[in-house]
Design an enzyme around this catalytic site. Structure first.
Site, PDB file in Angstrom:
ATOM      1  CE  LYS A  22       4.910  17.113  74.220  1.00  0.00           C
ATOM      2  NZ  LYS A  22       5.666  17.501  74.543  1.00  0.00           N
ATOM      3  CG  ASN A  23       7.117  18.997  71.302  1.00  0.00           C
ATOM      4  OD1 ASN A  23       6.569  19.056  72.727  1.00  0.00           O
ATOM      5  ND2 ASN A  23       7.858  17.846  71.566  1.00  0.00           N
ATOM      6  CB  CYS A 121      13.268  18.243  82.871  1.00  0.00           C
ATOM      7  SG  CYS A 121      14.237  17.635  81.252  1.00  0.00           S
ATOM      8  NE  ARG A 126      15.084  20.475  78.383  1.00  0.00           N
ATOM      9  CZ  ARG A 126      14.171  19.285  77.828  1.00  0.00           C
ATOM     10  NH1 ARG A 126      13.228  18.967  79.652  1.00  0.00           N
ATOM     11  NH2 ARG A 126      13.410  19.990  77.167  1.00  0.00           N
ATOM     12  CG  ASP A 309      11.402  14.894  71.384  1.00  0.00           C
ATOM     13  OD1 ASP A 309      10.714  15.068  71.166  1.00  0.00           O
ATOM     14  OD2 ASP A 309      12.546  14.301  71.786  1.00  0.00           O
ATOM     15  NE  ARG A 401       4.490  16.682  80.824  1.00  0.00           N
ATOM     16  CZ  ARG A 401       6.490  17.266  80.237  1.00  0.00           C
ATOM     17  NH1 ARG A 401       6.806  16.391  81.369  1.00  0.00           N
ATOM     18  NH2 ARG A 401       6.735  17.866  79.863  1.00  0.00           N
TER      19      ARG A 401
HETATM   20  C1  EPZ Z   1      11.989  20.558  72.398  1.00  0.00           C
HETATM   21  O1  EPZ Z   1      12.472  21.229  73.831  1.00  0.00           O
HETATM   22  C2  EPZ Z   1      11.539  19.605  72.768  1.00  0.00           C
HETATM   23  N1  EPZ Z   1      10.140  20.239  73.541  1.00  0.00           N
HETATM   24  C3  EPZ Z   1      11.852  18.426  73.046  1.00  0.00           C
HETATM   25  O2  EPZ Z   1      10.635  17.572  73.290  1.00  0.00           O
HETATM   26  C4  EPZ Z   1      12.822  17.824  72.046  1.00  0.00           C
HETATM   27  O3  EPZ Z   1      13.054  16.294  73.104  1.00  0.00           O
HETATM   28  C5  EPZ Z   1      14.065  19.031  72.338  1.00  0.00           C
HETATM   29  O4  EPZ Z   1      13.290  20.377  71.230  1.00  0.00           O
HETATM   30  C6  EPZ Z   1      14.962  18.745  71.400  1.00  0.00           C
HETATM   31  O5  EPZ Z   1      14.673  18.649  70.000  1.00  0.00           O
HETATM   32  C7  EPZ Z   1       9.640  20.899  73.144  1.00  0.00           C
HETATM   33  O6  EPZ Z   1       9.138  21.450  71.991  1.00  0.00           O
HETATM   34  C8  EPZ Z   1       7.983  21.343  73.864  1.00  0.00           C
HETATM   35  P1  EPZ Z   1      16.026  22.327  73.126  1.00  0.00           P
HETATM   36  P2  EPZ Z   1      13.727  22.349  73.862  1.00  0.00           P
HETATM   37  O7  EPZ Z   1      16.246  23.647  73.060  1.00  0.00           O
HETATM   38  O8  EPZ Z   1      13.491  23.148  72.944  1.00  0.00           O
HETATM   39  C9  EPZ Z   1      20.878  22.775  75.000  1.00  0.00           C
HETATM   40  C10 EPZ Z   1       9.713  15.676  74.166  1.00  0.00           C
HETATM   41  O9  EPZ Z   1       9.476  14.752  74.583  1.00  0.00           O
HETATM   42  N2  EPZ Z   1      19.938  24.729  75.386  1.00  0.00           N
HETATM   43  O10 EPZ Z   1      16.664  22.387  71.472  1.00  0.00           O
HETATM   44  O11 EPZ Z   1      13.946  22.358  75.431  1.00  0.00           O
HETATM   45  C11 EPZ Z   1      19.391  22.119  76.091  1.00  0.00           C
HETATM   46  O12 EPZ Z   1      20.277  21.713  76.751  1.00  0.00           O
HETATM   47  C12 EPZ Z   1      10.682  16.809  74.672  1.00  0.00           C
HETATM   48  O13 EPZ Z   1       8.457  15.822  73.224  1.00  0.00           O
HETATM   49  C13 EPZ Z   1      20.960  24.773  76.017  1.00  0.00           C
HETATM   50  O14 EPZ Z   1      21.926  24.688  76.412  1.00  0.00           O
HETATM   51  O15 EPZ Z   1      15.326  21.830  73.935  1.00  0.00           O
HETATM   52  C14 EPZ Z   1      19.755  20.492  75.192  1.00  0.00           C
HETATM   53  O16 EPZ Z   1      21.262  20.198  75.505  1.00  0.00           O
HETATM   54  C15 EPZ Z   1      11.528  16.629  75.259  1.00  0.00           C
HETATM   55  N3  EPZ Z   1      21.254  26.506  75.865  1.00  0.00           N
HETATM   56  C16 EPZ Z   1      19.412  21.045  74.109  1.00  0.00           C
HETATM   57  O17 EPZ Z   1      20.234  22.362  73.397  1.00  0.00           O
HETATM   58  C17 EPZ Z   1      19.258  26.719  75.474  1.00  0.00           C
HETATM   59  O18 EPZ Z   1      19.354  28.080  75.446  1.00  0.00           O
HETATM   60  C18 EPZ Z   1      17.852  20.865  72.735  1.00  0.00           C
HETATM   61  O19 EPZ Z   1      17.619  21.992  73.516  1.00  0.00           O
HETATM   62  C19 EPZ Z   1      18.405  26.271  74.962  1.00  0.00           C
HETATM   63  C20 EPZ Z   1      18.663  24.746  75.447  1.00  0.00           C
END
Ligand code: EPZ
Length: 422
Positions: A22-23, A121, A126, A309, A401
């Protein structure tokens, strides 16, 4: 709303085939916005989140041919000759944060985008500050009002971007944006997940010049245009990890066909420490159990660390392990909601901020429980597989999902599980 009912106590045995990731699929499908030519994809999983992104792309004017896909062989063709709209609406972005990834491609190819901010969420805030910081460094003008981000650029230009956190989404958004920029972009402290490598491979198959994906420095040399491609999505490492734990916790013997162990190093090392028997070969992963499960300590980290995850699924295994496990969640601030439901099944979990102390219980007992987010929902089903009695998991729309026909896959492994349409 549908429910899933599980009768515990059955060992899982046999073969299960892991679906496409998915990701990986979400950003790869979105990257089709970057070219007017047809883009063909294989092994696209039939999931609610994929339906959501297809609805968003359709709303932008992308031509979608999903006859093959709906017949479940996973083939999908997208073509963005042009877009009729540049907006990703709130109702879609709020249901799935990955929708925000259309921002980079739209600005890169069409010079403008209006995308709703994802807000929070279930698992926490996020933010998108790193996405916006990178695009501004590449010359986009960014305005935020009424819950939307408006971005404009005559043509993005290469820049050097440092990510304060190795954000998966920000890395993906900025790699896609940089493929059509004027000049070279360097993304430092980039996220290193396998899904980012898969996106980079797809972009290079389109004529992009992306190097270093999977390391913390990614270099993208912008080109004037990208062409179509045919690309197979990598297998889903989080679904793989979920089945590894399901096989281990039931004391079973499961062959996970198509799994790629190299995408799950840290996770598999911790499973071995916990006493799970694992065999790998090019075709997949075999999981067996040999005696008691031992408690191990877990800290979630960006890749290649232990994946956030798989934290909920690991917590279930630790709930029936021999000892005490300390689990620390460092990525999201509210990702222990499954612990409150597991407690109702007899798990002994003490929550202290971003830390959970899990004392192995003799056994779990079946109960009606409620799914709160995608990965929590599968952890409750895994708990039901090993609990004494019947477990009824409600709000399984969370599950749909990210898991393709999971009750069918589990019942083919011998689980007593059924979906009650509601
Ligand atoms: C991706 O989400 C995945 N989703 C998530 O999987 C996964 O948990 C996450 O990466 C971490 O590995 C998809 O790939 C669609 P991040 P993403 O940006 O990109 C902070 C699932 O269950 N952050 O790496 O949203 C944020 O708050 C889902 O399949 C900022 O501070 O994750 C978080 O604490 C859940 N500023 C951390 O980084 C930003 O601009 C990780 O977020 C962006 C992120």
């Amino acid at each position: 709303m549908d429910k899933i009912v599980v009768q515990g106590g059955k060992r899982l045995t046999g073969e299960v085939t892991v679906s496409g990731s998915k990701n990986a699929a979400l950003p790869v499908l979105i990257s089709s916005l970057l070219t007017p030519e047809p883009c063909r994809y294989q092994r696209v999983p039939n999931l609610a989140d994929i339906h959501t992104i297809l609805k968003l792309l359709d709303g932008l004017g992308v031509k979608i041919d999903k006859d093959e896909w709906s017949r479940n062989n996973g083939d999908l063709k997208l073509q963005t000759e042009t877009v009729t709209k540049f907006e990703a609406p709130y109702d879609l972005v709020k249901t799935m944060r990955a929708s925000f990834l259309v921002l980079g491609p739209l600005v890169a190819r069409f010079g403008q985008a209006r995308v709703s901010t994802p807000g929070g969420c279930a698992i926490g805030a996020r933010p998108i500050n790193l996405h916006l910081k990178g695009l501004e460094a590449m010359g986009a003008t960014i305005e935020q009002s009424h819950g939307y981000v408006e971005a404009k650029a005559t043509r993005l230009r290469g820049a050097r971007v440092y990510l304060d956190l190795p954000s998966v989404g920000a890395t993906e958004n900025l790699i896609m944006a940089a493929t059509l920029a004027e000049g070279t972009t360097l993304i430092e402290n980039a996220a290193k997940e396998p899904e980012i490598e898969d996106l980079a491979n797809a972009l290079n198959e389109m004529g992009g010049k992306v190097r270093g994906a999977g390391t913390d420095i990614v270099q993208i040399d912008g080109v004037d245009a990208l062409h179509g491609l045919s690309h197979q999505i990598i297998p889903d490492r989080i679904e793989t990890g979920s089945f590894v734990i399901a096989g281990a916790i039931t004391g079973g013997d499961v062959w996970i066909k198509g799994a790629r162990p190299e995408h799950l190093d840290a996770f598999l090392i911790k499973l071995k420490e916990a006493g799970v028997l694992l065999k790998f070969d090019a075709g997949g992963i075999r999981v067996q159990r040999n005696g008691k499960i031992k408690s191990v300590d877990i800290t979630t980290l960006p890749y290649p660390g232990f994946p956030t995850d798989l934290q909920a699924q690991m917590m279930v295994l630790m709930s029936v392990a021999d000892g005490v496990s300390v689990m620390t969640e460092t990525i999201f601030e509210n990702r222990f909601m499954h612990a409150l439901e597991l407690d109702r099944m007899g798990a002994q979990i003490q929550l202290e901020g971003n830390r959970a102390v899990v004392r192995g219980a003799r056994e779990l007992s079946g109960a009606p429980v409620m799914a709160t987010d995608l990965r929590a929902s599968v952890s409750l089903i895994i708990a039901g597989l090993v609990a004494n009695g019947t477990t009824e998991v409600s709000r399984v729309y969370h599950l749909d999902r990210g898991y393709e026909h999971i009750e069918t896959k589990l019942s083919e492994l011998g689980a007593r599980i059924e979906r009650i349409k509601g």
